[in-house]
Design an enzyme around this catalytic site. Structure first.
Site, short mmCIF file in Angstrom:
data_model
loop_
_atom_site.label_atom_id
_atom_site.label_comp_id
_atom_site.label_asym_id
_atom_site.label_seq_id
_atom_site.Cartn_x
_atom_site.Cartn_y
_atom_site.Cartn_z
N ASP A 107 7.04 -11.02 -12.30
CA ASP A 107 7.18 -9.78 -13.07
C ASP A 107 8.37 -8.97 -12.58
O ASP A 107 9.03 -9.34 -11.60
CB ASP A 107 5.88 -8.95 -13.00
CG ASP A 107 5.34 -8.81 -11.58
OD1 ASP A 107 6.09 -9.08 -10.61
OD2 ASP A 107 4.16 -8.45 -11.42
N ASN A 141 -6.05 -1.60 -9.19
CA ASN A 141 -6.81 -1.48 -10.44
C ASN A 141 -7.22 -2.86 -10.96
O ASN A 141 -7.63 -2.99 -12.10
CB ASN A 141 -5.99 -0.72 -11.49
CG ASN A 141 -4.71 -1.47 -11.85
OD1 ASN A 141 -4.41 -2.50 -11.24
ND2 ASN A 141 -3.97 -0.97 -12.82
N HIS A 149 -5.13 -5.44 -11.36
CA HIS A 149 -4.12 -6.19 -12.12
C HIS A 149 -3.64 -7.41 -11.34
O HIS A 149 -3.71 -7.46 -10.11
CB HIS A 149 -2.95 -5.29 -12.54
CG HIS A 149 -2.02 -4.84 -11.46
ND1 HIS A 149 -1.22 -3.74 -11.56
CD2 HIS A 149 -1.73 -5.37 -10.23
CE1 HIS A 149 -0.48 -3.61 -10.48
NE2 HIS A 149 -0.78 -4.57 -9.65
N GLU A 200 -2.29 -5.16 -16.75
CA GLU A 200 -3.14 -4.03 -16.44
C GLU A 200 -4.49 -4.18 -17.14
O GLU A 200 -4.63 -4.98 -18.07
CB GLU A 200 -2.45 -2.74 -16.93
CG GLU A 200 -1.06 -2.49 -16.34
CD GLU A 200 -1.09 -2.00 -14.89
OE1 GLU A 200 -1.96 -2.44 -14.12
OE2 GLU A 200 -0.21 -1.19 -14.53
C1 F6R Z 1 3.98 -7.84 -7.82
C2 F6R Z 1 2.74 -8.02 -8.59
C3 F6R Z 1 1.60 -7.11 -8.39
C4 F6R Z 1 1.15 -7.09 -6.92
C5 F6R Z 1 -0.03 -6.15 -6.73
C6 F6R Z 1 -0.43 -6.03 -5.28
O1 F6R Z 1 4.92 -8.81 -8.22
O2 F6R Z 1 2.66 -8.90 -9.38
O3 F6R Z 1 0.54 -7.51 -9.20
O4 F6R Z 1 0.81 -8.38 -6.53
O5 F6R Z 1 0.27 -4.88 -7.23
O6 F6R Z 1 0.63 -5.46 -4.58
P1 F6R Z 1 0.67 -5.55 -2.98
O7 F6R Z 1 0.68 -6.99 -2.66
O8 F6R Z 1 1.92 -4.85 -2.60
O9 F6R Z 1 -0.57 -4.86 -2.50
#
Ligand code: F6R
Length: 244
Positions: free
Chosen positions: A67, A136, A138, A143
């Site tokens: 992403d 959340n 995701h 989302e």
């Molecule tokens: C980032 C992504 C997000 C993260 C998620 C957790 O490329 O795809 O879904 O994996 O927000 O973020 P961290 O690992 O920083 O807690």
């Protein structure tokens, strides 16, 4: 789906890296997709180290970015591209024809999505996805409420994502939209590893692995994946029901 609780973040990283290395030894031309953010950081470092130790050929695998933040300078610390460059491409000398990342600054984000979908289809799908989980629930920027049928798409970010996302940047940035692989890509991957570390992730890991499945809690899609493993440290796994 299997759930693996290991004693430390380092143990999670080593296990994930070992699986990634094993895949490249078996299939040097594999297509791999990794999230950015904190969760895969140690695993990427362990991967680079294990590649050297096990003398793995990384010149033929293909990397797909999960992403990107829409509108953010791709070279800024905090962009997903920056993470991949720092962690993987730079240390391993991966050339630009070996990866494809979303351009979050493209004037035509719909085309950007189509290009990604066509590329993944042309490569015969994704062999290994390594993803984190948001506060959340995701995965990628999928989302809550995102249909599990979607391929790549552009999405308005939840307030939680936009707020938590500030931590990756040196200065405050306007985070409103993301561009991401969709749940359909995640579900179609041949192998899915969801990783998390730390007590703050314990409740979302519990919901992902034991809660009701469906778009309201995107990470619950791991339960629908035949070859998924949720690999967490003891802190992130503390609320998972113990197996009898
Ligand atoms: C980032 C992504 C997000 C993260 C998620 C957790 O490329 O795809 O879904 O994996 O927000 O973020 P961290 O690992 O920083 O807690």
């Amino acid at each position: 789906m299997e759930t693996i609780v290991l004693h430390s973040p380092e143990a999670v990283a080593e296990a994930v890296a070992a699986e990634w290395v094993d895949l490249l030894i078996k299939n040097p031309e594999a297509t791999v997709c990794v999230a950015s953010g904190n969760s895969p950081k140690l695993a990427c470092a362990a991967f680079v180290r294990q590649v050297a130790e096990r003398k793995v050929d990384t010149s033929r695998f293909f990397f797909v970015g999960l992403d990107e933040w829409v509108g953010v300078d791709p070279d800024a610390r905090g962009s997903c591209r920056w993470d991949f460059s720092e962690r993987i491409f730079g240390p391993l000398g991966i050339s630009s024809n070996q990866y494809h990342l979303f351009d979050g600054r493209s004037a035509d984000l719909t085309l950007e999505c189509r290009r990604m979908d066509e590329l993944i289809a042309a490569r015969g799908g994704i062999d290994l996805m390594i993803v984190g989980i948001g506060m959340n629930g995701h995965i990628g920027f999928n989302e809550p409420g995102t249909s599990f049928d979607l391929l790549s798409h552009v999405i308005r970010l939840d307030t939680t994502t936009a707020t938590v996302g500030q931590q990756y940047f040196d200065q405050p940035v306007h985070l409103e939209q993301g561009i991401t692989l969709g749940p359909a890509h995640v579900l179609a991957s041949r192998r899915l590893l969801l990783i998390a570390q730390g007590a703050a992730k314990a409740e979302v890991i519990r919901r992902a692995t034991e809660g009701t499945t469906g778009p309201e809690f995107p990470a619950s899609m791991v339960q629908l994946h035949a070859h998924a493993a949720v690999i967490v440290d003891a802190a992130a796994g503390q609320l998972i029901r113990k197996q009898a």
